[in-house]
Motif scaffolding. Structure first.
Motif, PDB file in Angstrom:
ATOM      1  N   VAL A   1       0.949  -1.160   0.045  1.00 25.42           N
ATOM      2  CA  VAL A   1      -0.144   0.038   0.030  1.00 25.42           C
ATOM      3  C   VAL A   1       0.965   1.227  -0.052  1.00 25.42           C
ATOM      4  CG1 VAL A   1      -1.810  -1.281   1.264  1.00 25.42           C
ATOM      5  CG2 VAL A   1      -0.332  -0.113   2.512  1.00 25.42           C
ATOM      6  N   PRO A   2       0.388   2.522  -0.338  1.00 25.90           N
ATOM      7  CA  PRO A   2       1.364   3.787  -0.320  1.00 25.90           C
ATOM      8  C   PRO A   2       1.584   3.789   1.000  1.00 25.90           C
ATOM      9  CG  PRO A   2      -0.731   3.986  -1.581  1.00 25.90           C
ATOM     10  CD  PRO A   2      -1.082   2.564  -0.953  1.00 25.90           C
ATOM     11  N   GLY A   3       2.988   4.174   1.246  1.00 22.49           N
ATOM     12  CA  GLY A   3       3.638   4.394   2.317  1.00 22.49           C
ATOM     13  C   GLY A   3       3.219   5.764   3.055  1.00 22.49           C
ATOM     14  N   GLU A   4       3.624   6.048   4.298  1.00 21.55           N
ATOM     15  CA  GLU A   4       3.326   7.387   4.771  1.00 21.55           C
ATOM     16  C   GLU A   4       3.942   8.307   4.303  1.00 21.55           C
ATOM     17  OE1 GLU A   4       3.756   7.129   9.022  1.00 21.55           O
ATOM     18  OE2 GLU A   4       2.212   6.002   9.431  1.00 21.55           O
ATOM     19  N   ASP A   5       5.416   8.204   3.857  1.00 19.66           N
ATOM     20  CA  ASP A   5       6.419   9.185   3.241  1.00 19.66           C
ATOM     21  C   ASP A   5       5.841   9.519   1.979  1.00 19.66           C
ATOM     22  OD1 ASP A   5       7.986   8.905   5.407  1.00 19.66           O
ATOM     23  OD2 ASP A   5       9.510   7.572   4.525  1.00 19.66           O
ATOM     24  N   LEU A   6       4.883   9.021   1.264  1.00 21.23           N
ATOM     25  CA  LEU A   6       4.537   9.356  -0.103  1.00 21.23           C
ATOM     26  C   LEU A   6       3.887  10.910   0.166  1.00 21.23           C
ATOM     27  CD1 LEU A   6       3.876   8.790  -2.953  1.00 21.23           C
ATOM     28  CD2 LEU A   6       1.655   7.635  -2.377  1.00 21.23           C
ATOM     29  N   ALA A   7       3.565  11.179   1.357  1.00 17.53           N
ATOM     30  CA  ALA A   7       2.789  12.463   1.475  1.00 17.53           C
ATOM     31  C   ALA A   7       3.714  13.639   1.357  1.00 17.53           C
ATOM     32  CB  ALA A   7       2.005  12.478   2.755  1.00 17.53           C
ATOM     33  N   LEU A   8       5.139  13.359   1.620  1.00 14.59           N
ATOM     34  CA  LEU A   8       6.125  14.206   1.784  1.00 14.59           C
ATOM     35  C   LEU A   8       6.464  14.602   0.440  1.00 14.59           C
ATOM     36  CD1 LEU A   8       8.710  12.362   4.195  1.00 14.59           C
ATOM     37  CD2 LEU A   8       6.921  14.349   4.854  1.00 14.59           C
ATOM     38  N   VAL A   9       5.997  13.892  -0.706  1.00 18.89           N
ATOM     39  CA  VAL A   9       6.424  14.431  -1.849  1.00 18.89           C
ATOM     40  C   VAL A   9       5.867  15.546  -2.392  1.00 18.89           C
ATOM     41  CG1 VAL A   9       6.156  13.801  -4.524  1.00 18.89           C
ATOM     42  CG2 VAL A   9       6.675  11.816  -3.048  1.00 18.89           C
ATOM     43  N   THR A  10       4.476  15.838  -1.853  1.00 23.18           N
ATOM     44  CA  THR A  10       3.787  17.135  -2.161  1.00 23.18           C
ATOM     45  C   THR A  10       3.591  17.870  -0.983  1.00 23.18           C
ATOM     46  OG1 THR A  10       1.708  15.797  -1.649  1.00 23.18           O
ATOM     47  CG2 THR A  10       2.295  15.939  -4.061  1.00 23.18           C
ATOM     48  N   GLY A  11       3.817  17.354   0.244  1.00 20.84           N
ATOM     49  CA  GLY A  11       3.374  18.231   1.408  1.00 20.84           C
ATOM     50  C   GLY A  11       4.750  18.280   2.148  1.00 20.84           C
ATOM     51  N   GLY A  12       5.736  17.744   2.023  1.00 22.48           N
ATOM     52  CA  GLY A  12       7.019  17.767   2.594  1.00 22.48           C
ATOM     53  C   GLY A  12       7.824  18.981   2.409  1.00 22.48           C
ATOM     54  N   ALA A  13       8.611  19.231   3.331  1.00 22.95           N
ATOM     55  CA  ALA A  13       9.831  20.406   2.917  1.00 22.95           C
ATOM     56  C   ALA A  13      10.843  19.872   2.116  1.00 22.95           C
ATOM     57  CB  ALA A  13      10.471  20.533   4.568  1.00 22.95           C
ATOM     58  N   PRO A  14      11.604  20.866   1.542  1.00 21.06           N
ATOM     59  CA  PRO A  14      12.523  20.373   0.414  1.00 21.06           C
ATOM     60  C   PRO A  14      13.413  19.349   0.822  1.00 21.06           C
ATOM     61  CG  PRO A  14      11.838  22.807   0.086  1.00 21.06           C
ATOM     62  CD  PRO A  14      11.117  22.282   1.459  1.00 21.06           C
ATOM     63  N   GLY A  15      13.882  19.776   2.171  1.00 21.15           N
ATOM     64  CA  GLY A  15      14.852  18.793   2.731  1.00 21.15           C
ATOM     65  C   GLY A  15      14.388  17.500   3.064  1.00 21.15           C
ATOM     66  N   GLU A  16      12.926  17.077   3.353  1.00 22.01           N
ATOM     67  CA  GLU A  16      12.375  15.911   3.217  1.00 22.01           C
ATOM     68  C   GLU A  16      12.315  15.275   1.890  1.00 22.01           C
ATOM     69  OE1 GLU A  16       9.365  16.188   7.103  1.00 22.01           O
ATOM     70  OE2 GLU A  16       8.934  17.338   5.433  1.00 22.01           O
ATOM     71  N   VAL A  17      12.093  16.052   1.016  1.00 25.52           N
ATOM     72  CA  VAL A  17      11.977  15.366  -0.440  1.00 25.52           C
ATOM     73  C   VAL A  17      13.502  14.841  -0.722  1.00 25.52           C
ATOM     74  CG1 VAL A  17      11.676  15.896  -2.872  1.00 25.52           C
ATOM     75  CG2 VAL A  17      10.220  16.886  -1.331  1.00 25.52           C
ATOM     76  N   LEU A  18      14.484  15.678  -0.540  1.00 33.65           N
ATOM     77  CA  LEU A  18      16.002  15.324  -0.831  1.00 33.65           C
ATOM     78  C   LEU A  18      16.281  14.104   0.009  1.00 33.65           C
ATOM     79  CD1 LEU A  18      17.347  18.776  -0.802  1.00 33.65           C
ATOM     80  CD2 LEU A  18      17.084  17.223  -2.807  1.00 33.65           C
ATOM     81  N   ASP A  19      15.640  13.880   1.191  1.00 35.63           N
ATOM     82  CA  ASP A  19      16.029  12.833   2.048  1.00 35.63           C
ATOM     83  C   ASP A  19      15.666  11.570   1.310  1.00 35.63           C
ATOM     84  OD1 ASP A  19      17.708  14.001   3.939  1.00 35.63           O
ATOM     85  OD2 ASP A  19      15.805  14.189   5.577  1.00 35.63           O
ATOM     86  N   LEU A  20      14.480  11.573   0.726  1.00 38.95           N
ATOM     87  CA  LEU A  20      13.751  10.540   0.003  1.00 38.95           C
ATOM     88  C   LEU A  20      14.672  10.372  -1.364  1.00 38.95           C
ATOM     89  CD1 LEU A  20       9.797  11.246   0.188  1.00 38.95           C
ATOM     90  CD2 LEU A  20      11.120   9.493   1.312  1.00 38.95           C
ATOM     91  N   TRP A  21      15.096  11.342  -1.959  1.00 38.96           N
ATOM     92  CA  TRP A  21      15.952  11.110  -3.079  1.00 38.96           C
ATOM     93  C   TRP A  21      17.354  10.467  -2.879  1.00 38.96           C
ATOM     94  CZ3 TRP A  21      20.442  12.870  -4.787  1.00 38.96           C
ATOM     95  CH2 TRP A  21      21.095  12.826  -6.205  1.00 38.96           C
ATOM     96  N   LEU A  22      17.698  10.723  -1.602  1.00 36.70           N
ATOM     97  CA  LEU A  22      19.073  10.262  -1.230  1.00 36.70           C
ATOM     98  C   LEU A  22      18.917   8.658  -1.080  1.00 36.70           C
ATOM     99  CD1 LEU A  22      20.389  13.134   1.008  1.00 36.70           C
ATOM    100  CD2 LEU A  22      21.533  12.253  -0.977  1.00 36.70           C
ATOM    101  N   ALA A  23      17.854   8.405  -0.646  1.00 34.83           N
ATOM    102  CA  ALA A  23      17.605   6.949  -0.100  1.00 34.83           C
ATOM    103  C   ALA A  23      17.316   6.143  -1.716  1.00 34.83           C
ATOM    104  CB  ALA A  23      16.091   6.870   0.667  1.00 34.83           C
ATOM    105  N   ALA A  24      16.478   6.667  -2.462  1.00 36.85           N
ATOM    106  CA  ALA A  24      16.616   6.231  -3.847  1.00 36.85           C
ATOM    107  C   ALA A  24      18.228   6.027  -4.447  1.00 36.85           C
ATOM    108  CB  ALA A  24      15.733   7.345  -4.542  1.00 36.85           C
TER     109      ALA A  24
END
Length: 491
Positions: free
Chosen positions: A108-131
């Motif tokens: 199912v969609p994870g909780e972090d998916l909401a960060l893509v549109t609602g997170g701060a830029p730093g939170e998006v970049l943290d997701l990208w670093l994990a990728a």
């Protein structure tokens, strides 16, 4: 990331986090992972490890806009799904096979998916670093055909037969990316022109003390270049690099020995060089590699980090920066500050008889260069300062200020020593330095008879350099004699 923990790199100039986050969201592989996370639902089924079951790959490919029957689309969907799982964009419940029955897990969609549109830029970049971590791990794995050939009778990978050491492969790729980062920031601190793939391969293979590579070494360069060609193809979709692959026609028409020689030596013109592959770190790539280096304990500064520090910290830091990066850092430090107070703080921080003093004063002079009339009172306040008075006179005279007192001889000689010491500290013994020495000494009769008495900690050091570098042989000889007197006086 493998690196020397105490290494210090030149500063990098990065866009804002908001701009980098937009780049991350636009990276093709990350964007596909987000789309699959939104696609995941009650009917999504996964295997052990969270991989999509084979029957669902065509549907996932179609969700990404690929032909459901296209094998390449299924591969791209599988890669994107793995990124989505590893980054937390998708939450998976793996199948429970304790009862021996073949069942599938769910996603199912994870909780972090909401960060893509609602997170701060730093939170998006943290997701990208994990990728990025996922993609780098995948890029270090050899091709699947080789893996299949290396399976033993029990279905385990025979690493000896495969000649693949996971740690060694990861370290190799880390080293390549570190070298690419250094090549980028050493020039301009930001992405500029691409780097030829052979240059990167050679940087990993050819020893620095080897003047002429052997045929065996050239063959290793060729092998490394082809490994990098495959790895950069995998790294481009995550937004780390812009990459032009090795020309397939070139590979088909050239034997290994010719490819090795051509790749190591380069080619006669830019078009030929580009056929061997070209790679360029993006701004997002610089951000990602820097983040990994910082995690490994490497000192990798970024322009703008000193904006809230004092002038002493600023001048100490930029003394080790290339001139362009130093200027950019100084400009950011000055932004938002009251100029008179900032100038006074810079001048105070520039004082000092320590070894770093001359270069601090040079960077201070660089910082004051664009300053306007508002800075004049603070500059005039140090006219009688033995360390800053010469700098102040130069600054005022360049702006046509009135009533600038002429320096006495002691100040002229002190400023000459300080200027040359700063240039030596900044750039070493450059081709331009002898001309500077000649210019500074040409207008003073008996210069070397007097300069050895200057109360400056770098007097002997500067005179020794002048003895080596001064273009006038007679002056160089006089400089060496003066250096001996200065050393004796210090003793």
């Amino acid at each position: 990331m493998s690196a020397e923990p105490h290494a210090t790199l030149p500063p990098v100039r990065l866009p804002s986090d908001a701009e980098l986050a937009r780049d991350a969201l636009g990276a093709p592989l990350f964007a596909r992972a987000v789309r699959l996370a939104r696609w995941a639902g009650p009917d999504t089924r996964v295997d052990i490890g969270g991989e999509l079951v084979a029957a669902q790959l065509p549907e996932a490919a179609a969700a990404l806009g690929f032909d459901a029957a296209d094998e390449e689309g299924a591969v791209l969907a599988s890669q994107a799904w793995r990124v989505a799982v590893d980054t937390g964009l998708v939450d998976v419940t793996e199948p429970d096979d304790d009862d021996g029955e073949e069942e599938s897990g769910t996603a199912v969609p994870g909780e972090d998916l909401a960060l893509v549109t609602g997170g701060a830029p730093g939170e998006v970049l943290d997701l990208w670093l994990a990728a990025l971590d996922t993609v780098l791990a995948d890029a270090s794995v050899p091709d699947l055909d080789g893996l299949v050939d290396a399976l033993d009778a029990g279905g385990e990978i025979d690493f000896d037969q495969l000649d693949w050491n996971p740690r060694r492969e990861a370290d190799f790729l880390d080293g390549v990316l570190a070298n690419l980062y250094l090549l980028t920031v050493a020039e301009r601190g930001a992405p500029d022109g691409p780097v030829p793939l052979p240059v990167l391969a050679a940087s990993m293979v050819i020893p620095q003390d080897m003047s002429e590579p052997t045929d065996a070494v050239l063959e290793q360069v060729s092998d490394a270049m082809m490994r990098l060609d495959d790895q950069f193809r995998q790294l481009e979709p995550i937004g780390l690099v812009e990459f032009r692959p090795v020309d397939e026609a070139l590979m088909a028409a050239t034997d290994d020995e010719e490819l090795a020689a051509g790749s190591a030596a380069g080619a006669a013109d830019d078009e030929d060089v580009s056929r061997y592959g070209m790679v360029r770190l993006t701004s997002l790539g610089l951000y990602g590699i820097r983040a990994r280096m910082l995690e490994a304990g490497v000192t990798a500064p970024a322009v703008g980090e000193l904006a809230d520090k004092g002038a002493d910290a600023l001048l100490d830091a930029v003394s080790g920066y290339p001139e362009g990066a130093a200027q950019a850092e100084i400009e950011q430090w000055l932004t938002g500050r009251e100029l008179p107070a900032a100038v006074a703080e810079l001048l105070a921080a520039a004082r000092g008889a320590d070894e770093g003093g001359p270069l601090r004063r040079l960077r201070c002079q660089q910082a004051l260069a664009p300053a306007g009339p508002e800075a004049e009172p603070a500059v005039r306040a140090v006219l009688d300062d033995p360390e800053l008075g010469g700098l102040a006179r130069v600054w005022l005279s360049e702006r046509g200020a009135a009533d600038v007192p002429a320096p006495d001889g002691a100040m002229v000689f002190w400023l000459t020593v300080d200027t040359i010491a700063a240039q030596l500290a900044a750039d070493g013994e450059t081709a331009e330095l002898p001309l500077l020495m000649e210019s500074l000494t040409a207008h003073h009769t008996g210069f070397f008879d007097q300069v050895w008495r200057v109360e400056h900690p770098a007097t002997a050091y500067v005179l020794e350099a002048m003895g080596r570098l001064h273009p006038n042989k007679k002056a160089a000889k006089e400089a060496r004699k003066a250096a001996f007197k200065a050393r004796s006086r210090q003793s």
